[in-house]
Write a protein that holds these residues in place. Structure first.
Motif, PDB file in Angstrom:
ATOM      1  N   GLY A 206      33.642   2.376 -42.940  1.00 26.79           N
ATOM      2  CA  GLY A 206      33.740   1.255 -43.867  1.00 26.79           C
ATOM      3  C   GLY A 206      32.853   0.111 -43.428  1.00 26.79           C
ATOM      4  O   GLY A 206      32.124   0.206 -42.447  1.00 26.79           O
ATOM      5  N   LYS A 207      32.935  -0.968 -44.168  1.00 25.39           N
ATOM      6  CA  LYS A 207      32.122  -2.145 -43.874  1.00 25.39           C
ATOM      7  C   LYS A 207      33.036  -3.284 -43.465  1.00 25.39           C
ATOM      8  O   LYS A 207      33.985  -3.615 -44.179  1.00 25.39           O
ATOM      9  CB  LYS A 207      31.305  -2.529 -45.102  1.00 25.39           C
ATOM     10  N   PHE A 208      32.763  -3.869 -42.312  1.00 27.01           N
ATOM     11  CA  PHE A 208      33.538  -5.007 -41.829  1.00 27.01           C
ATOM     12  C   PHE A 208      33.045  -6.261 -42.552  1.00 27.01           C
ATOM     13  O   PHE A 208      31.840  -6.421 -42.773  1.00 27.01           O
ATOM     14  CB  PHE A 208      33.354  -5.156 -40.313  1.00 27.01           C
ATOM     15  N   PRO A 209      33.951  -7.176 -42.922  1.00 26.25           N
ATOM     16  CA  PRO A 209      33.504  -8.407 -43.594  1.00 26.25           C
ATOM     17  C   PRO A 209      32.515  -9.191 -42.721  1.00 26.25           C
ATOM     18  O   PRO A 209      32.555  -9.105 -41.497  1.00 26.25           O
ATOM     19  CB  PRO A 209      34.808  -9.199 -43.770  1.00 26.25           C
ATOM     20  N   ASN A 210      31.660  -9.940 -43.365  1.00 23.49           N
ATOM     21  CA  ASN A 210      30.674 -10.747 -42.650  1.00 23.49           C
ATOM     22  C   ASN A 210      31.375 -11.914 -41.964  1.00 23.49           C
ATOM     23  O   ASN A 210      31.596 -12.970 -42.553  1.00 23.49           O
ATOM     24  CB  ASN A 210      29.597 -11.257 -43.607  1.00 23.49           C
ATOM     25  N   TYR A 211      31.726 -11.719 -40.704  1.00 24.29           N
ATOM     26  CA  TYR A 211      32.472 -12.732 -39.949  1.00 24.29           C
ATOM     27  C   TYR A 211      31.672 -14.014 -39.741  1.00 24.29           C
ATOM     28  O   TYR A 211      32.240 -15.092 -39.578  1.00 24.29           O
ATOM     29  CB  TYR A 211      32.946 -12.165 -38.607  1.00 24.29           C
ATOM     30  N   LYS A 212      30.360 -13.925 -39.766  1.00 27.43           N
ATOM     31  CA  LYS A 212      29.530 -15.112 -39.544  1.00 27.43           C
ATOM     32  C   LYS A 212      29.694 -16.134 -40.665  1.00 27.43           C
ATOM     33  O   LYS A 212      29.513 -17.321 -40.453  1.00 27.43           O
ATOM     34  CB  LYS A 212      28.066 -14.708 -39.390  1.00 27.43           C
ATOM     35  N   LYS A 213      30.057 -15.666 -41.863  1.00 28.37           N
ATOM     36  CA  LYS A 213      30.289 -16.589 -42.979  1.00 28.37           C
ATOM     37  C   LYS A 213      31.645 -17.283 -42.869  1.00 28.37           C
ATOM     38  O   LYS A 213      31.868 -18.327 -43.474  1.00 28.37           O
ATOM     39  CB  LYS A 213      30.204 -15.847 -44.314  1.00 28.37           C
ATOM     40  N   ILE A 214      32.566 -16.700 -42.115  1.00 26.56           N
ATOM     41  CA  ILE A 214      33.909 -17.255 -41.991  1.00 26.56           C
ATOM     42  C   ILE A 214      33.961 -18.337 -40.925  1.00 26.56           C
ATOM     43  O   ILE A 214      34.658 -19.340 -41.077  1.00 26.56           O
ATOM     44  CB  ILE A 214      34.916 -16.123 -41.665  1.00 26.56           C
ATOM     45  N   ILE A 215      33.220 -18.153 -39.842  1.00 23.44           N
ATOM     46  CA  ILE A 215      33.238 -19.116 -38.737  1.00 23.44           C
ATOM     47  C   ILE A 215      32.360 -20.308 -39.110  1.00 23.44           C
ATOM     48  O   ILE A 215      31.164 -20.142 -39.353  1.00 23.44           O
ATOM     49  CB  ILE A 215      32.727 -18.466 -37.433  1.00 23.44           C
ATOM     50  N   PRO A 216      32.948 -21.509 -39.166  1.00 25.32           N
ATOM     51  CA  PRO A 216      32.129 -22.683 -39.496  1.00 25.32           C
ATOM     52  C   PRO A 216      31.004 -22.876 -38.475  1.00 25.32           C
ATOM     53  O   PRO A 216      31.230 -22.755 -37.267  1.00 25.32           O
ATOM     54  CB  PRO A 216      33.124 -23.847 -39.422  1.00 25.32           C
TER      55      PRO A 216
END
Length: 195
Positions: free
Chosen positions: A82-92
């Protein structure tokens, strides 16, 4: 748990849908980059429970599997497809405000104040003002609890609301005397990190 290796950084990211943990370590070994794999948490828990807290481990990754060797033990697991969500967009990327507080003092305060939280939300309130945090909770049928803690903060007064477990649980694994909480706005994500 998402694992990626890019240049000299090894990044691990985990999320339960409400909170996200991120750790990045510089590695000196000359290994190929890993575009990103999703490791089942169960295999990591098994490795953690059956190995000493410190030491070296070896990891091998194929297209569909991960192999972990610790001493003379070898663990293997299928990877999650699967594809993991783009965590870089979540972290301010930037936060306007932050405060520093002693980790142990905050943890002890949260344990005491959490006795009077609503069971459903487990909410505690951090009222942050100049060098002071008021940690409070309220249980509608019993009453409220409030403690004041010294902190390092300079800025406007804010009230942040947290599920107390989302603050308390990371404190168990942060190995620093102080923690830092970065924030922009009471309604947006915060970053909790070692000083």
């Amino acid at each position: 748990v998402f694992l990626e290796k890019s240049e000299d950084k090894l990044n691990l990211v985990a999320s339960d849908g409400r909170r996200l943990s991120f750790i990045s370590k510089t590695i000196k070994a000359d290994i190929d980059d890993i575009d990103g794999i999703i490791i089942p948490p169960k295999i990591l828990n098994i490795v953690r429970k059956n190995t000493p807290g410190e030491g070296n481990l070896s990891i091998a990754v194929t297209e569909k599997n991960i192999y972990i060797r610790v001493d003379n033990r070898l663990y293997s697991s299928n990877l999650i497809d699967g594809k993991f969500p783009n965590y870089k967009k979540i972290i301010p990327e930037q936060n306007e405000h932050y405060f520093l507080v002693k980790k142990q003092v905050l943890a002890e305060s949260l344990k005491r104040v959490s006795v009077l939280v609503e069971n459903k939300t487990r909410s505690v309130f951090f009222n942050i003002s100049e060098n002071l945090i008021s940690v409070s909770s309220e249980e509608s049928e019993i009453g409220m609890a409030r403690e004041e803690l010294e902190c390092e903060y300079s800025g406007p007064e804010y009230t942040l609301t947290f599920n107390y477990l989302y603050i308390l649980e990371p404190l168990h694994v942060i190995n620093d005397e102080y923690i830092r909480i970065d924030f922009n706005d009471p309604k947006k994500a915060v970053i909790l990190r070692p000083k």
